[in-house]
Design a protein around this motif. Structure first.
Motif, PDB file in Angstrom:
ATOM      1  N   GLU A  55     -12.292  -5.014   0.701  1.00 49.90           N
ATOM      2  CA  GLU A  55     -11.781  -3.716   1.124  1.00 49.90           C
ATOM      3  C   GLU A  55     -10.502  -3.408   0.346  1.00 49.90           C
ATOM      4  N   LEU A  56     -10.381  -2.147  -0.066  1.00 48.75           N
ATOM      5  CA  LEU A  56      -9.222  -1.708  -0.846  1.00 48.75           C
ATOM      6  C   LEU A  56      -8.289  -0.885   0.033  1.00 48.75           C
ATOM      7  N   TYR A  57      -6.998  -1.260   0.029  1.00 49.25           N
ATOM      8  CA  TYR A  57      -5.976  -0.540   0.781  1.00 49.25           C
ATOM      9  C   TYR A  57      -4.885  -0.063  -0.181  1.00 49.25           C
ATOM     10  N   GLY A  58      -4.299   1.084   0.094  1.00 46.53           N
ATOM     11  CA  GLY A  58      -3.250   1.630  -0.746  1.00 46.53           C
ATOM     12  C   GLY A  58      -1.922   0.932  -0.517  1.00 46.53           C
ATOM     13  N   PRO A  59      -0.902   1.272  -1.326  1.00 46.21           N
ATOM     14  CA  PRO A  59       0.428   0.681  -1.161  1.00 46.21           C
ATOM     15  C   PRO A  59       1.009   0.913   0.224  1.00 46.21           C
ATOM     16  N   ASP A  60       0.562   1.980   0.889  1.00 41.85           N
ATOM     17  CA  ASP A  60       1.025   2.271   2.242  1.00 41.85           C
ATOM     18  C   ASP A  60       0.136   1.638   3.293  1.00 41.85           C
ATOM     19  N   LYS A  62      -2.977   2.034   3.702  1.00 45.39           N
ATOM     20  CA  LYS A  62      -4.024   2.939   4.170  1.00 45.39           C
ATOM     21  C   LYS A  62      -5.347   2.544   3.524  1.00 45.39           C
ATOM     22  N   PHE A  63      -6.402   2.477   4.352  1.00 47.44           N
ATOM     23  CA  PHE A  63      -7.718   2.078   3.829  1.00 47.44           C
ATOM     24  C   PHE A  63      -8.224   3.114   2.831  1.00 47.44           C
ATOM     25  N   TYR A  64      -8.671   2.630   1.627  1.00 46.09           N
ATOM     26  CA  TYR A  64      -9.207   3.513   0.606  1.00 46.09           C
ATOM     27  C   TYR A  64     -10.729   3.465   0.583  1.00 46.09           C
ATOM     28  N   SER A  65     -11.256   2.268   0.317  1.00 47.74           N
ATOM     29  CA  SER A  65     -12.709   2.155   0.198  1.00 47.74           C
ATOM     30  C   SER A  65     -13.106   0.690   0.171  1.00 47.74           C
ATOM     31  N   PHE A  77     -12.548   1.897  -9.448  1.00 47.64           N
ATOM     32  CA  PHE A  77     -12.082   2.202  -8.095  1.00 47.64           C
ATOM     33  C   PHE A  77     -10.605   2.627  -8.173  1.00 47.64           C
ATOM     34  N   PRO A  78     -10.109   3.311  -7.186  1.00 43.78           N
ATOM     35  CA  PRO A  78      -8.711   3.787  -7.208  1.00 43.78           C
ATOM     36  C   PRO A  78      -7.709   2.664  -6.963  1.00 43.78           C
ATOM     37  N   VAL A  79      -7.793   1.628  -7.790  1.00 46.64           N
ATOM     38  CA  VAL A  79      -6.895   0.469  -7.657  1.00 46.64           C
ATOM     39  C   VAL A  79      -5.660   0.719  -8.511  1.00 46.64           C
ATOM     40  N   CYS A  83      -1.427  -1.878  -4.574  1.00 50.56           N
ATOM     41  CA  CYS A  83      -2.542  -1.823  -3.626  1.00 50.56           C
ATOM     42  C   CYS A  83      -2.830  -3.223  -3.075  1.00 50.56           C
ATOM     43  N   ARG A  84      -3.564  -3.250  -1.989  1.00 44.93           N
ATOM     44  CA  ARG A  84      -3.970  -4.528  -1.396  1.00 44.93           C
ATOM     45  C   ARG A  84      -5.478  -4.604  -1.328  1.00 44.93           C
TER      46      ARG A  84
END
Length: 243
Positions: A55-60, A62-65, A77-79, A83-84
């Protein structure tokens, strides 16, 4: 979500896992496929690649995809930096299982076996005389120096031509005449060359082709100063002529 094109070839991300309580910051190439990326994550989180869900999460945070396309590139992907990527393990392992070192079988090496290794830290310190080995080397050198001085003093008190008695450990006393006092080429330290009264020696006054004094074969010997006593020692009859 719209995928933004990124030009940087690598990206710095945080890795978290359902198996661990900590996060790791790593740098990865955007050109890795998700399948290849999972193989690299095995070394980070301990989960088998085949049992991972990403799972990809933003610097904040927030779940991305989900990163669920094995043949897709990580960069598709928007990595972005910061990001986490969270690894969900489906192998059946429990949280913290790979953090408990008491459950990991330890490889143990005996001190003797470790001393035999040439590429160890201990071997390096010994070769370069560093750390405590420099102290051991210095102590050894001081002991050797002290021994040399003692031998030199003992040898200085044994004049060439003196009658003497040699009392080597485990051997009966042997009498003879001092023929040589000093250093030799065959062994370090000071040596006393003695011509025995009877053929109780090992040489003829020469060792390895170098002559130190003259005597008959088997009458000569070299001994340490500590086993030589000079004085009035007349020749004794060992009865060897009757043998």
């Amino acid at each position: 979500m719209e995928v933004t094109g990124l030009s940087a070839p690598t990206v710095n991300v945080f890795i978290s896992s359902s198996l661990n309580s900590f996060r790791s910051q790593k740098r990865y190439s955007r050109s890795l496929t998700i399948a290849e990326f999972k193989c690299k994550l095995q070394l980070v989180v301990g989960s088998p690649a085949s049992c991972m869900e990403l799972e990809l999460y933003g610097p904040d945070d927030k779940f991305y995809s989900k990163l669920d396309q094995e043949d897709a590139l990580l960069g598709s992907f928007p990595v972005d930096d910061g990001c986490r990527i969270h690894v969900i393990d489906h192998s059946g392992a429990r949280l913290g299982e790979y953090e408990d070192m008491s459950k990991v079988e330890k490889y143990e090496l005996s001190q003797e076996a470790y001393d035999q290794r040439q590429n160890s830290v201990r071997s390096f310190l010994k070769r370069n005389k560093l750390g405590r080995y420099s102290e051991e080397e210095r102590a050894q050198q001081e002991a050797e120096s002290s021994q040399r001085l003692t031998e030199e003093a003992q040898a200085g008190a044994i004049p060439v031509g003196s009658r003497c008695e040699v009392q080597a450990p485990g051997q009966p006393p042997r009498r003879g005449t001092v023929m040589y006092v000093g250093l030799t080429d065959f062994k370090p330290g000071y040596w006393i060359g003695v011509r025995y009264d009877e053929p109780l020696g090992k040489n003829d006054g020469s060792v390895n082709g170098k002559r130190y004094f003259e005597c008959q074969a088997k009458y000569g010997a070299f001994v340490k100063p500590s086993v030589v006593t000079v004085g009035d020692f007349p020749e004794e009859d060992y009865g060897l002529d009757e043998m």
